[in-house]
Design an enzyme around this catalytic site. Structure first.
Site, mmCIF file in Angstrom:
data_model
loop_
_atom_site.group_PDB
_atom_site.id
_atom_site.type_symbol
_atom_site.label_atom_id
_atom_site.label_comp_id
_atom_site.label_asym_id
_atom_site.label_seq_id
_atom_site.Cartn_x
_atom_site.Cartn_y
_atom_site.Cartn_z
ATOM 1 N N GLY A 52 2.525 2.795 10.745
ATOM 2 C CA GLY A 52 3.486 3.884 10.564
ATOM 3 C C GLY A 52 4.166 4.331 11.842
ATOM 4 O O GLY A 52 4.682 5.445 11.920
ATOM 5 N N LYS B 90 0.086 4.227 -0.294
ATOM 6 C CA LYS B 90 -0.588 5.417 0.248
ATOM 7 C C LYS B 90 -0.382 6.585 -0.739
ATOM 8 O O LYS B 90 -0.349 6.356 -1.940
ATOM 9 C CB LYS B 90 -0.110 5.711 1.666
ATOM 10 C CG LYS B 90 -0.232 4.449 2.542
ATOM 11 C CD LYS B 90 -0.076 4.686 3.994
ATOM 12 C CE LYS B 90 -0.224 3.356 4.743
ATOM 13 N NZ LYS B 90 -0.187 3.497 6.185
ATOM 14 N N GLU C 150 -6.928 4.922 7.798
ATOM 15 C CA GLU C 150 -6.751 6.326 7.405
ATOM 16 C C GLU C 150 -8.003 6.857 6.702
ATOM 17 O O GLU C 150 -8.368 8.023 6.854
ATOM 18 C CB GLU C 150 -5.507 6.465 6.501
ATOM 19 C CG GLU C 150 -4.228 6.330 7.319
ATOM 20 C CD GLU C 150 -3.051 5.709 6.573
ATOM 21 O OE1 GLU C 150 -3.059 5.694 5.334
ATOM 22 O OE2 GLU C 150 -2.126 5.220 7.248
ATOM 23 N N HIS D 252 -9.653 1.219 5.108
ATOM 24 C CA HIS D 252 -8.352 1.445 5.758
ATOM 25 C C HIS D 252 -8.546 2.455 6.885
ATOM 26 O O HIS D 252 -9.344 3.399 6.759
ATOM 27 C CB HIS D 252 -7.345 1.964 4.728
ATOM 28 C CG HIS D 252 -5.953 1.978 5.254
ATOM 29 N ND1 HIS D 252 -5.496 2.975 6.093
ATOM 30 C CD2 HIS D 252 -4.929 1.107 5.104
ATOM 31 C CE1 HIS D 252 -4.246 2.714 6.424
ATOM 32 N NE2 HIS D 252 -3.872 1.583 5.835
ATOM 33 N N ASN E 247 0.862 -1.177 0.000
ATOM 34 C CA ASN E 247 0.000 0.000 0.000
ATOM 35 C C ASN E 247 0.901 1.230 0.000
ATOM 36 O O ASN E 247 1.459 1.591 1.034
ATOM 37 C CB ASN E 247 -0.907 -0.014 1.244
ATOM 38 C CG ASN E 247 -1.763 1.236 1.348
ATOM 39 O OD1 ASN E 247 -1.814 2.030 0.400
ATOM 40 N ND2 ASN E 247 -2.426 1.408 2.480
ATOM 41 N N GLU F 113 -5.285 -4.547 10.896
ATOM 42 C CA GLU F 113 -4.251 -3.511 11.048
ATOM 43 C C GLU F 113 -4.552 -2.689 12.292
ATOM 44 O O GLU F 113 -5.354 -1.742 12.238
ATOM 45 C CB GLU F 113 -4.261 -2.563 9.842
ATOM 46 C CG GLU F 113 -3.873 -3.192 8.532
ATOM 47 C CD GLU F 113 -3.339 -2.147 7.550
ATOM 48 O OE1 GLU F 113 -2.191 -2.288 7.139
ATOM 49 O OE2 GLU F 113 -4.052 -1.187 7.238
ATOM 50 N N SER G 186 3.486 -1.578 10.446
ATOM 51 C CA SER G 186 4.938 -1.575 10.650
ATOM 52 C C SER G 186 5.606 -2.909 10.337
ATOM 53 O O SER G 186 6.535 -3.330 11.024
ATOM 54 C CB SER G 186 5.269 -1.124 12.083
ATOM 55 O OG SER G 186 4.825 0.198 12.297
HETATM 56 P P1 13P Z 1 3.075 0.807 7.641
HETATM 57 O O1 13P Z 1 3.558 -0.534 7.103
HETATM 58 O O2 13P Z 1 3.794 1.962 7.077
HETATM 59 O O3 13P Z 1 2.963 0.786 9.121
HETATM 60 O O4 13P Z 1 1.565 0.962 7.079
HETATM 61 C C1 13P Z 1 0.670 -0.078 7.284
HETATM 62 C C2 13P Z 1 -0.551 0.195 6.497
HETATM 63 O O5 13P Z 1 -1.340 1.050 6.853
HETATM 64 C C3 13P Z 1 -0.761 -0.590 5.280
HETATM 65 O O6 13P Z 1 -2.058 -0.428 4.797
#
Ligand code: 13P
Length: 253
Positions: A171, A11, A96, A94, A9, A165, A211
């Protein structure tokens, strides 16, 4: 065994040209054949990823889509538009999207339904916040998110992917530990087995995200996960290829 998946992903990272370069490098890498590798770029780079997907033996994913098939919805992207770019998987819900863009459980459910009708595979993202975990609400939150998103028949449910997640692990470099990941996987699997059948539950891939990196993938693979949803560590094609290979080796695939 469910399909094993490693999903990148990106982002809101990478332009069209940067995506093209990434796919060229990925095509030089050897990806494990037993793991489906999926790249989810921003919408504007889908064309570049689609063009390089075959050579790199990867699949195309999208990070979002509309809950409507078409219409006066400025700025939205429909499942049909994604399918025209050979998209196979679409992330839904997600954290976010939920926290920054107000995506409710109801909207998530509508997207899952529409994607299934369009023969796209929804990757349903679930997870608790730190506050919810500290308040011992993890189980309740996951059940609520599953209840809301899965008014599905057994046949429909068998076509989705679930990604656990935990919001506090995204992150942050704070990966969930083996016990936490295993408990969440067991809870989700048990929920699916109770609602549908044990066979359906076994067939649905359940991924971990938050992460994930080269340093922790081997220990995460000891948990009953069917793969990972990877943010930051997927932005470099060699690192991501390494990650997929390490997962396959750790799982003895
Ligand atoms: P990170 O791997 O950067 O923590 O992000 C995880 C994520 O949100 C994948 O969709």
């Amino acid at each position: 065994m469910a399909q094993q998946l490693m999903i990148a992903n990106w982002k809101m990272n990478k332009t069209h040209d940067q995506a093209k370069d990434y796919m060229d490098i990925l095509a030089q890498e050897r990806l494990p054949s037993q793991v489906e590798v999926v790249i989810c770029p921003p919408f504007t780079a889908l064309g570049a990823v689609a063009a390089g997907a075959k050579a790199s033996l990867s699949m195309v994913g999208a990070q979002n889509c509309s809950w409507a098939a078409s219409g006066a919805l400025t700025g939205e992207i429909s499942p049909e538009m994604l399918m025209a770019l050979t998209v196979k998987y679409v992330l839904v819900g997600h954290s976010e999207r939920r926290s920054l863009f107000g995506e409710s459980d109801d909207i998530v459910a509508r997207k899952v339904q529409l994607l299934l009708q369009s023969a796209l595979i929804p990757v349903l993202c679930l997870g608790e916040t730190e506050q919810e975990r500290d308040g011992n609400l993890t189980e309740e939150v996951l059940r609520r998110q599953l209840d809301a998103a899965l008014p599905l028949t057994s046949d429909e449910a068998s076509k989705i992917v679930i990604a656990y997640e935990p919001v506090w692990a995204i992150g942050t470099s704070r990966t969930a530990n083996g016990e936490q990941v295993t408990a969440a996987m067991q809870l989700i699997r048990h929920y699916l087995a109770t609602k549908y059948t044990a066979a359906t539950a076994e067939a649905i891939p359940i991924l971990y995200g938050g992460s994930v990196n080269l340093g922790n993938i081997a220990s995460l693979a000891e948990c009953p996960i069917d793969g990972a949803l990877v943010g930051g560590a997927s932005l470099n094609p060699q690192d991501f290829a390494n990650l997929t290979r390490s997962f396959a080796v750790a799982k003895e695939l």
